[in-house]
Design a protein around this motif. Structure first.
Motif, mmCIF file in Angstrom:
data_model
loop_
_atom_site.group_PDB
_atom_site.id
_atom_site.type_symbol
_atom_site.label_atom_id
_atom_site.label_comp_id
_atom_site.label_asym_id
_atom_site.label_seq_id
_atom_site.Cartn_x
_atom_site.Cartn_y
_atom_site.Cartn_z
ATOM 1 N N PRO A 1 -38.522 74.465 71.801
ATOM 2 C CA PRO A 1 -37.165 74.032 72.066
ATOM 3 C C PRO A 1 -36.487 75.049 72.984
ATOM 4 N N ALA A 2 -36.803 76.237 72.927
ATOM 5 C CA ALA A 2 -36.333 77.240 73.901
ATOM 6 C C ALA A 2 -36.423 76.698 75.087
ATOM 7 N N ILE B 1 -41.239 87.429 73.306
ATOM 8 C CA ILE B 1 -41.314 86.107 73.265
ATOM 9 C C ILE B 1 -40.127 85.621 72.416
ATOM 10 N N MET B 2 -39.931 86.243 71.052
ATOM 11 C CA MET B 2 -38.765 85.716 70.133
ATOM 12 C C MET B 2 -37.480 86.148 70.614
ATOM 13 N N ILE B 3 -37.355 87.078 70.938
ATOM 14 C CA ILE B 3 -36.014 87.552 71.418
ATOM 15 C C ILE B 3 -35.775 87.227 72.926
ATOM 16 N N GLY B 4 -36.798 87.719 73.562
ATOM 17 C CA GLY B 4 -36.786 87.506 75.160
ATOM 18 C C GLY B 4 -36.714 86.048 75.503
ATOM 19 N N GLY B 5 -37.340 85.321 74.660
ATOM 20 C CA GLY B 5 -37.627 83.820 74.878
ATOM 21 C C GLY B 5 -36.623 83.231 74.074
ATOM 22 N N THR B 6 -36.995 82.982 72.851
ATOM 23 C CA THR B 6 -36.346 82.078 71.947
ATOM 24 C C THR B 6 -34.561 82.550 71.829
ATOM 25 N N LEU B 7 -34.565 83.810 71.421
ATOM 26 C CA LEU B 7 -33.163 84.109 70.995
ATOM 27 C C LEU B 7 -32.327 84.078 72.299
ATOM 28 N N THR B 8 -32.661 84.371 73.693
ATOM 29 C CA THR B 8 -32.104 84.285 74.977
ATOM 30 C C THR B 8 -31.742 82.772 75.113
ATOM 31 N N ALA B 9 -32.993 81.934 74.936
ATOM 32 C CA ALA B 9 -32.522 80.407 75.286
ATOM 33 C C ALA B 9 -31.378 80.020 74.173
ATOM 34 N N PHE B 10 -31.676 80.630 73.087
ATOM 35 C CA PHE B 10 -30.349 80.048 71.917
ATOM 36 C C PHE B 10 -29.126 80.547 72.441
ATOM 37 N N PRO C 1 -35.949 77.165 62.461
ATOM 38 C CA PRO C 1 -34.892 76.232 62.358
ATOM 39 C C PRO C 1 -33.838 76.254 63.236
ATOM 40 N N ALA C 2 -33.527 77.500 63.963
ATOM 41 C CA ALA C 2 -32.416 77.467 64.736
ATOM 42 C C ALA C 2 -32.289 76.327 65.857
ATOM 43 N N ILE C 3 -32.882 76.375 66.892
ATOM 44 C CA ILE C 3 -32.759 75.456 68.099
ATOM 45 C C ILE C 3 -32.856 74.122 67.483
ATOM 46 N N PRO C 4 -33.832 73.721 66.909
ATOM 47 C CA PRO C 4 -34.174 72.343 66.481
ATOM 48 C C PRO C 4 -32.744 71.656 65.585
#
Lengths: 571, 117, 207
Positions: free
Chosen positions: A286-287, A416-425, A113-116
């Protein structure tokens, strides 16, 4: 005579800054507050019953951050246990529950859910020039459904919680002595919230673009949210079915996957991964959209290829559906099937590569600002590319036989999840912080903690690639002594990462109240959401923006932001 | 404020309607096709029976979707959504069958004597 | 019908609602897709057991239910048609008939379930029907309960929606130009019919 506020504010914004009376500028900026969505309507009911997409976004923000902290706490407990190879401060069953809940909370309550639900909710309507989403009440409902699903999951957790892993594989999940059903049903409900969100974004993108705003003129972030939403509405129902079957099987012994009755546990995996593989694209698309907004803004240059970035989002969404079998390589599927899925899994890299090269190409000959969002971009590009390459590696069937269910896979998806999504978040939080809250974050703290996040992350997960390659299995309570050193390194990295994130949270919260007041467009971005006061008024814009001046028109001067008092009647 | 595309383009093909006569005619066709399916299942069994039943079911579904749900006369995006849903439904079923259906001939595990489970 | 502020016209608002319903229907069909996939896999693996087990399906009840649902699709379409022509009373009557047909469907379903359960044909580990050995065949019956149960849940939801819509129609909420909620209810009901169109041959008409 009142100062001509819009001129004052516009002057503050443009690259050709002219000396401005600070007192008048401050007064102009303070005026914007009175109309802001944060101030309009006070009291708890005006928040809990709001249909304003921006307020709903903030409520999701608080909820998903709480989930991140909770999931992170589970992770810290796991890593602390793994400091020593033998028995530790938690029992093995508790350990199993911890990694299950770490996965469930992180995947379903944060990553999906986070970024969307935070940035999509806040900015998609603004980027389309709309006053709200297509279905505002559905939006509010999606928040409460999320809360209900989270509550169910946490209630299950308090009752002991499942020890099956977040993947709920039959036959263990259907026979486990732990409380599987509440957690599984909680996941189902969280899935319903996800579908509601996706449905809303699709309808909004189709039907609420302002006049003159064609599909290929929208900000890129909308494209990625749109592609994500398609995945959400198509894939999530299959997950819903899969977890309901597990819950039914566990609670009522339906036995649909029970070999004793002729059932096939691998079929559960087919249903589960039909969702859960596209789900990782729900997490990353979304990231990528955030990155596509940050890069042009801080390179002051239009994207290398708009169409490539936009269409590759749809490409990722589509191909992502064709690859789920690569999670089943060693589960007992046929060799024929494994071969097909292995081949299909390679294709998704093409679209990711298109994006990576587009972003790099956007930087070329740009005028680059080196600040916190950009530091998160550089972090992203390295970690996502590296993590993505290890994805290709595990998608190679013969290699995956060695790496499956080892720390290699864990390291891959955390990259991917931290390095990609969380970083982009984190990048999104810093990029859009001025717009959402009307305040600036402290830049030096931002740079330092971004660096610490990067360092902590690498120290945590690079050793895990080595551990996995050396054969250390995942989800194991103990390990042979020869893996000790790398585990210690990984745990130390986790503590560093946690500290860095905590520092970030602290200065972000402090800046809400004491941060320097932000102008409508501190970055000089051409994107539409910046053509409005910071924070925006309830209806997003004081004056409708002109889409003819596109979101990446860096060859033109920055557009009017109309950040102060509304100019006389301009409909 | 005005939105894109202009409302005239949005509402032209909207507010779908059919005539009562069309609805009744479609219903009659559905009843006939259902009866055909029933009789066919009594006569043709096994694999071909499944194929016939599926084809007729698809025809009935097509009638409901095209006329009762106005997919034929509605906006193209509705047809796109329908096509996508059907495609991914087929993908899931075929994906599962591509595993289950080929295990006998291409299993991942081969024991020492060359046999598979 | 209130015009919500993010829309510039009622037709656009309605068109958006219609689009939203189509997206929802597309999503719901994927919910059934997983069960169809399980059915396909198990039928492929146990053709003889499925054939034997399906002999115990009540083709008469299943077929009557098919005709009931097909007719209910007609009546709901005619109900919307009546509203479009301003014929309020006729619309309410047609909606009531639709609901009646749906209730009859559920009643027959309940009879079927009762009949099966009396024989010991129950899902999963509750299966006690000795005439057909469990292995493989029980999967047919478990899928039968899952598929028809999931479908029945959707029928029930649809009936609640139709009842509410019938009441609103009777109250005069809908006009020839503004009856989007009724349209959406109709669309949902047709999905319920569509799912059954495929369920019926798969469960009852295995050769």
């Amino acid at each position: 005579m009142t100062p001509d506020v819009s001129t004052v504010v516009a002057t503050v914004d443009t690259a050709h800054a002219v000396a401005v009376d600070p007192a008048r500028a401050e007064a102009a900026l303070a005026l914007a507050d009175d109309r802001s969505y944060l101030r309009a309507g006070s009291g708890i009911r005006s928040w809990l019953l709001t249909t304003d997409h921006k307020r709903i976004a903030l409520m999701f923000f608080v909820a998903t951050l709480a989930a991140l902290v909770l999931g992170g706490t589970f992770a810290m407990l796991l890593r602390t246990k793994l400091l020593t190879p033998g028995p530790g401060f938690v029992e093995p069953v508790t350990y199993n529950r911890l990694f299950t809940l770490h996965g469930v909370v992180m995947v379903f309550m944060f990553m999906i859910p986070a970024i969307p639900a935070v940035f999509g909710n806040f900015f998609v309507p603004m980027m389309l020039g709309a006053k709200d989403l297509a279905f505002p009440r559905l939006n509010l409902a999606s928040f409460y459904v999320y809360v209900f699903g989270a509550a169910l999951t946490l209630w299950g957790m308090i009752h002991g919680g499942a020890d099956t892993g977040w993947t709920f594989y039959a036959p263990y999940a259907t026979t486990s002595p732990t409380d599987v059903a509440p957690v599984a049903i909680g996941v189902f409900v969280l899935g319903v919230s996800s579908i509601m969100t996706g449905l809303n974004f699709i309808a909004t993108t189709h039907m609420l673009r302002r006049a003159g705003l064609r599909w290929f003129a929208m900000p890129m972030f909308v494209w990625t949210i749109y592609a994500t939403s398609i995945i959400q509405v198509i894939a999530t129902p299959v997950l819903g079915l899969a977890v309901i079957l597990v819950a039914l099987d566990h609670a009522l012994h339906m036995g649909i996957f029970d070999p004793a009755l002729g059932g096939d546990p691998v079929l559960f995996e087919h249903l589960f991964w039909f969702y859960s593989h596209p789900a990782v694209y729900i997490m990353i698309l979304p990231a990528m959209g955030v990155i596509s907004e940050i890069v042009p803004t801080f390179a002051k240059k239009h994207p290398l290829s708009y169409k490539a970035l936009a269409l590759s989002s749809l490409g990722i969404a589509f191909i992502g559906f064709l690859t789920w079998g690569h999670h089943l390589f060693v589960a007992g599927i046929s060799q024929f099937d494994a071969a097909i899925f292995g081949a299909m899994s390679m294709f998704v890299a093409i679209f990711s590569a298109i994006k990576v090269f587009s972003w790099i190409g956007t930087l070329y000959r740009g005028s680059i600002t080196f600040n916190t969002p950009m530091l998160y971009f550089f972090s992203f590009i390295y970690l996502f590319a590296f993590g993505g390459m290890t994805g290709i590696a595990v998608a190679t069937t013969s290699l995956d036989i060695h790496w499956h269910d080892t720390y290699f896979v864990i390291a891959h998806f955390h990259f991917i999840m931290i390095g990609g999504t969380l970083t982009a978040f984190l990048g999104a939080i810093h990029y859009w912080y001025p717009k959402m809250f009307g305040r600036m974050y402290p830049e030096r703290w931002g740079l330092v903690s971004a660096g610490l996040v990067f360092a902590g992350f690498n120290l945590t997960f690079v050793p895990q690639f080595l551990l996995g390659n050396a054969g250390m299995p995942r989800r194991y309570y103990s390990y042979p002594a020869r893996y000790h050193m790398l585990n210690v390194m990984s745990t130390l990295g986790a503590y560093l990462l946690a500290a860095a994130l905590l520092i970030t949270l602290i200065y972000l919260v402090i800046s809400l109240r004491w941060g320097r007041r932000a102008s409508p467009n501190p970055w000089g971005s051409r994107s539409f959401e910046w053509r409005s006061p910071s924070p925006p008024p309830v209806h997003n814009f004081l004056v409708p923006f002109d889409p003819a001046h596109g979101p990446y028109a860096y060859d033109e001067p920055p557009p009017e932001t109309h950040g102060g008092e509304a100019p006389p009647e301009a409909t | 404020m005005s939105l894109h595309p202009p409302t005239s383009l949005v509402s032209d093909r909207d507010a779908p309607h059919g005539s009562a006569r069309t609805y009744v005619a479609v219903w009659l066709a559905l009843v006939v096709l259902a009866t055909v399916t029933l009789l066919a299942s009594r006569v043709v069994g096994g694999g071909w029976g499944l194929v016939i039943a599926f084809v007729v079911a698809a025809a009935k579904a097509g009638l409901v979707v095209a006329f009762f749900m106005h997919l034929a006369s509605g906006r193209p995006v509705h047809r796109l959504i329908f096509a996508i849903a059907v495609a991914f439904l087929a993908l899931l079923v075929l994906g599962v069958l591509s595993d289950v259906g080929t295990r006998a001939i291409a299993s991942a595990y081969v024991d020492d004597l060359g046999g598979s489970p | 019908m209130t015009l919500h502020e993010q829309y510039d016209s009622l037709p656009r608002q309605h068109a958006t609602a219609r689009l939203g319903m189509w997206i929802f229907l597309g999503s719901e069909s994927l919910l059934f897709a997983g069960l169809f996939a399980l059915y396909a896999a198990y039928r492929f693996t146990y053709p003889a057991e499925f054939h034997a087990a399906s002999q115990h399906a009540n083709v008469v009840l299943g077929t009557i239910n098919t005709y009931l649902l097909l007719t209910s699709s007609l009546t709901v379409a005619l109900a919307i048609h009546a509203t479009q022509r301003g014929e309020r009373r006729r619309s309410v009557v047609l909606l009531a008939i639709t609901i009646g047909l749906g209730l009859a469907f559920l009643a027959l379903k309940a009879m079927e379930y009762a009949e099966h359960l009396a024989d010991g044909i129950a899902p999963g580990h509750y299966y006690t029907f000795d005439a057909i050995p469990a292995h493989g065949a029980v999967l047919y019956f478990t899928l039968y309960y899952l598929l028809t149960g999931m479908h029945a849940l959707h029928v029930t939801g649809g009936l609640c929606a139709l009842a509410w819509l019938a009441w609103r129609t009777w109250r005069g909420d809908f006009s020839p130009d503004a009856h989007i909620a009724l349209e959406l209810g109709g669309l949902y009901w047709h999905l319920v019919d569509l799912v059954w169109i495929f369920l019926w041959p798969l469960i009852y008409l295995i050769g």
